[in-house]
Motif scaffolding. Structure first.
Motif, mmCIF file in Angstrom:
data_model
loop_
_atom_site.group_PDB
_atom_site.id
_atom_site.type_symbol
_atom_site.label_atom_id
_atom_site.label_comp_id
_atom_site.label_asym_id
_atom_site.label_seq_id
_atom_site.Cartn_x
_atom_site.Cartn_y
_atom_site.Cartn_z
ATOM 1 N N GLN A 113 -49.881 30.662 21.354
ATOM 2 C CA GLN A 113 -50.730 30.783 22.391
ATOM 3 C C GLN A 113 -51.787 31.883 22.269
ATOM 4 O O GLN A 113 -52.684 32.018 23.138
ATOM 5 C CB GLN A 113 -49.931 31.037 23.730
ATOM 6 N N THR A 114 -51.959 32.478 21.309
ATOM 7 C CA THR A 114 -52.981 33.256 20.715
ATOM 8 C C THR A 114 -53.212 33.282 19.528
ATOM 9 O O THR A 114 -52.504 33.377 18.600
ATOM 10 C CB THR A 114 -52.419 34.912 21.101
ATOM 11 N N ARG A 115 -54.549 33.403 19.005
ATOM 12 C CA ARG A 115 -54.942 33.156 17.651
ATOM 13 C C ARG A 115 -54.680 34.302 16.873
ATOM 14 O O ARG A 115 -54.853 35.316 17.245
ATOM 15 C CB ARG A 115 -56.476 32.736 17.563
ATOM 16 N N LEU A 116 -54.382 33.914 15.579
ATOM 17 C CA LEU A 116 -54.343 34.870 14.458
ATOM 18 C C LEU A 116 -55.555 34.937 13.664
ATOM 19 O O LEU A 116 -55.845 33.994 13.250
ATOM 20 C CB LEU A 116 -53.018 34.545 13.520
ATOM 21 N N PHE A 117 -55.988 35.905 13.487
ATOM 22 C CA PHE A 117 -57.360 36.169 12.702
ATOM 23 C C PHE A 117 -57.028 37.123 11.693
ATOM 24 O O PHE A 117 -56.277 37.932 11.557
ATOM 25 C CB PHE A 117 -58.308 36.950 13.661
ATOM 26 N N ARG A 118 -57.656 36.694 10.263
ATOM 27 C CA ARG A 118 -57.426 37.382 9.190
ATOM 28 C C ARG A 118 -59.065 37.300 8.340
ATOM 29 O O ARG A 118 -59.659 36.465 8.509
ATOM 30 C CB ARG A 118 -56.484 36.858 8.103
ATOM 31 N N GLY A 119 -59.151 38.260 7.412
ATOM 32 C CA GLY A 119 -60.185 38.424 6.537
ATOM 33 C C GLY A 119 -61.273 39.245 6.818
ATOM 34 O O GLY A 119 -61.394 39.846 7.951
ATOM 35 N N ALA A 120 -62.064 39.423 6.060
ATOM 36 C CA ALA A 120 -63.178 40.346 5.876
ATOM 37 C C ALA A 120 -64.348 40.081 7.084
ATOM 38 O O ALA A 120 -64.803 41.052 7.632
ATOM 39 C CB ALA A 120 -63.739 40.469 4.739
ATOM 40 N N PHE A 121 -64.689 38.709 7.038
ATOM 41 C CA PHE A 121 -65.369 38.507 8.087
ATOM 42 C C PHE A 121 -65.135 38.862 9.499
ATOM 43 O O PHE A 121 -66.038 39.595 10.139
ATOM 44 C CB PHE A 121 -65.750 37.022 8.198
ATOM 45 N N PHE A 122 -63.936 38.406 10.212
ATOM 46 C CA PHE A 122 -63.517 38.588 11.436
ATOM 47 C C PHE A 122 -63.292 40.202 11.479
ATOM 48 O O PHE A 122 -63.629 40.882 12.509
ATOM 49 C CB PHE A 122 -62.126 38.060 11.695
ATOM 50 N N SER A 123 -62.883 41.017 10.648
ATOM 51 C CA SER A 123 -62.797 42.249 10.509
ATOM 52 C C SER A 123 -64.216 42.944 10.726
ATOM 53 O O SER A 123 -64.159 43.932 11.694
ATOM 54 C CB SER A 123 -62.090 42.836 9.251
ATOM 55 N N ALA A 124 -65.149 42.469 10.045
ATOM 56 C CA ALA A 124 -66.567 43.130 9.959
ATOM 57 C C ALA A 124 -66.967 42.960 11.541
ATOM 58 O O ALA A 124 -67.571 43.980 12.068
ATOM 59 C CB ALA A 124 -67.548 42.818 9.060
ATOM 60 N N ILE A 125 -67.098 41.650 12.253
ATOM 61 C CA ILE A 125 -67.746 41.328 13.261
ATOM 62 C C ILE A 125 -66.809 42.164 14.599
ATOM 63 O O ILE A 125 -67.706 42.288 15.748
ATOM 64 C CB ILE A 125 -67.954 39.833 13.546
ATOM 65 N N ALA A 126 -65.705 42.367 14.225
ATOM 66 C CA ALA A 126 -64.942 42.929 15.399
ATOM 67 C C ALA A 126 -64.470 44.311 15.168
ATOM 68 O O ALA A 126 -63.707 44.722 15.941
ATOM 69 C CB ALA A 126 -63.630 42.015 15.659
#
Length: 272
Positions: A216-229
């Motif tokens: 019910q909640t998305r899982l994010f990984r990786g340099a791109f999402f880390s950088a923008i957030a």
């Protein structure tokens, strides 16, 4: 088919109780960085450095609602209750918001999502266009929702006081315009900055029709999402372990990766 009931999640003790503590330096930065951005805006704007001044207001909004104020809502900084409440009220007032309306609505979100009575998570069930409109009215909605929910409880008077303080701050900013535009511009920037909250904290990160709490909640990984957030996009981890302060979310995520793989949770990741 997605399983309705996931395997039991690791306890916070199994993951490491160090995740719940901050060093003295981390605590100091967490508490006072928003004030630094507040002061920085006025120093830069007064000298006509408007681009970095606007960026300072964006940083202030980010380091309050998504970082420091968020930790204060969950009482994760191990402050005494009076000091925790004072910091929450003051920091959210700087952004023209009620800290304890935020606290009431956010803790209810953790308790009730994805049910339809979750006012904070409502945008997760909306279209993108409707979510953008929701941003304009969102602070009014959670404030008046919190007023009705807190009636007869200890938060009620405090929420009223915070609302009055926000109105007084707005009146001051408007009145000061006859002498300087700095406060009026600040007010418009900070209020407009809050309009993206439902988009960022609800619409983009939740999937309310998922079969269980892991879906019910998305899982994010990786340099791109880390950088923008700015290394903050750990919403699933936060829902599972809300007692962990935001500065420890990256470590929490690493320790949960094996559990997520075991449960078949595929992260969203942008690969170059």
């Amino acid at each position: 088919m997605e399983p309705l009931t996931p395997s039991p999640k690791p306890s916070i003790k199994e993951l490491g109780l160090d995740l719940m503590t901050l060093s003295g330096f981390q605590l100091w930065v967490t508490l006072f960085l928003p004030f630094a951005f507040f002061v920085l805006y006025f120093l830069l704007a007064a000298n006509n450095y408007w681009i970095p001044a606007v960026l300072s207001t964006m940083a202030l909004s980010f380091t309050t609602y998504g970082s420091t104020s968020h930790d204060l809502v969950h009482e994760n900084l191990k402050l005494n209750k009076t000091l925790n409440a004072a910091f929450l009220s003051i920091l959210e007032l700087l952004c023209f918001r009620s800290g304890h309306a935020y606290k009431l609505s956010h803790l209810y979100h953790h308790k009730r999502f994805p049910h339809e009575d979750d006012v904070e998570g409502a945008a997760s069930r909306m279209s993108l266009g409707r979510t953008l409109v929701e941003g304009v009215v969102f602070q009014f909605k959670i404030y008046f929702w919190a007023l009705s929910q807190s009636r007869g409880r200890k938060f009620h008077t405090l929420i009223i006081a915070e609302g009055v303080s926000v109105l007084a701050f707005i009146a001051f900013c408007i009145y000061s315009a006859q002498y300087t535009s700095l406060f009026l511009v600040y007010m418009f920037l900070m209020i407009a900055g809050s309009w993206i909250i439902p988009l960022v904290t609800s619409y983009l990160v939740h999937t309310p029709h998922g079969a269980n709490e892991l879906r019910q909640t998305r899982l994010f990984r990786g340099a791109f999402f880390s950088a923008i957030a700015f290394n903050h996009l750990f919403h699933l981890e936060h829902h599972l372990y809300p007692m962990v302060p935001h500065k420890n979310w990256p470590r929490l995520a690493k320790r949960l990766d094996a559990y997520f793989r075991k449960e078949g949770i595929e992260p969203l990741e942008v690969k170059f």
